[in-house]
Design a protein around this motif. Structure first.
Motif, mmCIF file in Angstrom:
data_model
loop_
_atom_site.group_PDB
_atom_site.id
_atom_site.type_symbol
_atom_site.label_atom_id
_atom_site.label_comp_id
_atom_site.label_asym_id
_atom_site.label_seq_id
_atom_site.Cartn_x
_atom_site.Cartn_y
_atom_site.Cartn_z
ATOM 1 N N TYR A 166 0.728 -1.088 -0.174
ATOM 2 C CA TYR A 166 0.106 -0.110 -0.228
ATOM 3 C C TYR A 166 0.954 1.300 0.082
ATOM 4 N N PRO A 167 0.395 2.281 -0.716
ATOM 5 C CA PRO A 167 1.291 3.531 -0.686
ATOM 6 C C PRO A 167 1.209 4.007 0.795
ATOM 7 N N HIS A 168 2.566 4.737 1.074
ATOM 8 C CA HIS A 168 2.517 5.265 2.487
ATOM 9 C C HIS A 168 3.550 6.513 2.724
ATOM 10 N N ILE A 169 3.470 7.148 3.676
ATOM 11 C CA ILE A 169 4.503 8.156 3.964
ATOM 12 C C ILE A 169 4.810 8.116 5.278
ATOM 13 N N PRO A 170 5.992 8.269 5.498
ATOM 14 C CA PRO A 170 6.390 8.494 7.257
ATOM 15 C C PRO A 170 5.960 9.845 7.648
ATOM 16 N N LEU A 171 5.341 9.890 8.915
ATOM 17 C CA LEU A 171 5.261 11.116 9.546
ATOM 18 C C LEU A 171 6.509 11.747 9.917
ATOM 19 N N GLN A 172 6.697 12.917 9.475
ATOM 20 C CA GLN A 172 7.961 13.608 9.967
ATOM 21 C C GLN A 172 7.682 15.042 10.285
ATOM 22 N N LEU A 173 8.392 15.606 11.192
ATOM 23 C CA LEU A 173 8.547 17.001 11.371
ATOM 24 C C LEU A 173 9.874 17.578 11.588
ATOM 25 N N ASP A 174 10.127 18.561 10.788
ATOM 26 C CA ASP A 174 11.685 18.867 10.656
ATOM 27 C C ASP A 174 12.614 17.941 10.391
ATOM 28 N N GLY A 175 12.205 16.771 9.552
ATOM 29 C CA GLY A 175 13.206 15.910 9.192
ATOM 30 C C GLY A 175 13.142 14.485 10.498
ATOM 31 N N ASP A 176 12.549 14.851 11.556
ATOM 32 C CA ASP A 176 12.662 13.926 12.438
ATOM 33 C C ASP A 176 11.181 12.927 12.280
ATOM 34 N N PRO A 177 11.217 11.718 12.725
ATOM 35 C CA PRO A 177 10.104 10.854 12.735
ATOM 36 C C PRO A 177 9.286 11.211 13.512
ATOM 37 N N VAL A 178 8.203 11.225 13.651
ATOM 38 C CA VAL A 178 7.017 11.328 14.466
ATOM 39 C C VAL A 178 6.567 10.059 14.989
ATOM 40 N N THR A 179 6.940 9.507 16.228
ATOM 41 C CA THR A 179 6.851 8.291 17.077
ATOM 42 C C THR A 179 5.965 8.297 18.290
ATOM 43 N N ARG A 180 5.550 7.033 18.338
ATOM 44 C CA ARG A 180 4.850 6.679 19.566
ATOM 45 C C ARG A 180 5.548 6.069 20.479
ATOM 46 N N ASP A 181 5.815 6.564 21.596
ATOM 47 C CA ASP A 181 6.805 5.792 22.459
ATOM 48 C C ASP A 181 5.814 4.722 23.481
ATOM 49 N N THR A 182 6.740 3.819 23.740
ATOM 50 C CA THR A 182 6.162 2.894 24.728
ATOM 51 C C THR A 182 7.011 2.629 25.873
ATOM 52 N N TRP A 183 6.506 3.178 26.987
ATOM 53 C CA TRP A 183 7.115 2.713 28.431
ATOM 54 C C TRP A 183 6.653 1.662 29.175
ATOM 55 N N VAL A 184 7.546 1.147 30.081
ATOM 56 C CA VAL A 184 7.197 -0.075 31.109
ATOM 57 C C VAL A 184 7.523 0.868 32.541
ATOM 58 N N SER A 185 6.556 0.794 33.111
ATOM 59 C CA SER A 185 6.516 1.933 34.554
ATOM 60 C C SER A 185 6.199 1.174 35.603
ATOM 61 N N TYR A 186 6.778 1.225 36.695
ATOM 62 C CA TYR A 186 6.666 0.700 37.981
ATOM 63 C C TYR A 186 7.057 1.576 39.124
ATOM 64 N N GLN A 187 6.452 1.113 40.486
ATOM 65 C CA GLN A 187 6.908 1.982 41.483
ATOM 66 C C GLN A 187 8.132 1.646 42.014
ATOM 67 N N GLU A 188 8.785 2.642 42.509
ATOM 68 C CA GLU A 188 9.981 2.390 43.184
ATOM 69 C C GLU A 188 10.076 1.343 44.228
ATOM 70 N N GLY A 189 11.021 0.386 44.118
ATOM 71 C CA GLY A 189 11.141 -0.853 45.017
ATOM 72 C C GLY A 189 10.306 -2.143 44.688
ATOM 73 N N VAL A 190 9.554 -2.036 43.650
ATOM 74 C CA VAL A 190 8.543 -3.331 43.337
ATOM 75 C C VAL A 190 9.578 -4.262 42.795
ATOM 76 N N ARG A 191 10.691 -3.929 42.395
ATOM 77 C CA ARG A 191 11.743 -5.002 41.681
ATOM 78 C C ARG A 191 12.263 -5.840 43.140
#
Length: 286
Positions: A243-268
């Motif tokens: 399928y035709p597609h184009i990357p989403l970019q702003l000022d030459g940088d890719p627009v990304t959706r970040d994925t995080w893993v989060s947890y409370q201090e000490g839970v490890r």
């Protein structure tokens, strides 16, 4: 009374219908009704009033639900304490995870984890990242997309580039006017797309919006030629040759959706949490 009975009460209160609760916990409606009757007989009180639309908690039910919450929390506390004191990987592991990550990546990770640590009881909740953030203190680990979760330890799992797909080409010399299909997600995703469209309004102009519930539905609508769709690489890399597609970019940088893993201090300090976090942080996602 069993822990499962208390958990059923909380599920009934959360969902609001016997049918919905039965579907969520994968048992029949008659079985849920029978268990609820047993619980009400045990306490000698009506917990829910059945209406045509939903279950309504009675005053006695409010007290019983409060007790159910305490029992479940105390059960988790003692299991975690036992797991920590023994050093063995056991106990409970509660995870709240973005729907996309839970469908695309989590099954394989949990498959390996449960094979390695079969004594760990996993409680998994999936949904939209904004909802998870509001309830993050109820879970050992949260896996969210968008902005990092404040007041927690947050580690970046991966940055997911965004692309706009269509069945029609993206011309470079004229304005492209097409419907835009969007799927149900949190506001941060919509803000990324809206900001990109604002900076590219001379190249692309959505003429109307089509809103769908799931990202897979969004993909299928796009593939049927109903309009453009902005999709993350994690769910669309197999489509790039077709399928035709184009990357989403702003000022030459890719627009990304970040994925995080989060947890409370000490839970490890909990072995079952530490081993899961080690597994997911070692994973190469894209």
């Amino acid at each position: 009374m069993k822990i499962d009975d208390y958990e059923l009460l909380l599920k009934l209160n959360d969902i609001g219908t016997i049918r919905g609760a039965a579907k969520a916990i994968l048992i029949s409606q008659p079985a849920v009704t029978q268990r609820l009757k047993y619980i009400e007989d045990y306490f000698g009180e009506t917990i829910f009033i059945r209406t045509s639309k939903s279950l309504v908690l009675t005053p006695a039910g409010e007290l019983i639900l409060e007790h159910a919450n305490k029992v479940i929390q105390e059960e988790k506390v003692i299991k975690n304490a036992l797991a920590q004191s023994s050093g063995e990987v056991q106990g409970s592991l509660s995870i709240a995870c973005s729907s996309l990550v839970s469908q695309r990546f989590l099954p394989a990770i949990l498959g390996d984890y449960t094979n390695a640590y079969p004594k760990v009881a996993i409680d998994l909740v999936t949904g939209i990242s904004e909802d998870i953030k509001r309830e993050h203190k109820n879970y050992h680990v949260c896996i969210i997309r968008g902005e990092r979760l404040k007041e927690t330890v947050s580690e970046l799992l991966f940055s997911d580039p965004l692309y706009m797909f269509d069945t029609e080409p993206f011309p470079t010399d004229k304005l492209k006017e097409r419907p835009l299909i969007s799927f149900k997600t949190d506001d941060s995703m919509h803000e990324l797309v809206d900001n990109w469209l604002y900076h590219h309004q001379k190249q692309i102009k959505p003429i109307k919006m089509l809103h769908v519930d799931q990202i897979e539905t969004c993909k299928q609508f796009m593939q049927q030629g109903l309009g453009m769709a902005v999709l993350p690489k994690s769910v669309s890399d197999s489509m790039m040759d077709d399928y035709p597609h184009i990357p989403l970019q702003l000022d030459g940088d890719p627009v990304t959706r970040d994925t995080w893993v989060s947890y409370q201090e000490g839970v490890r300090k909990l072995p079952q949490v530490d081993q899961f976090l080690s597994a997911i942080l070692d994973k190469k996602f894209l």
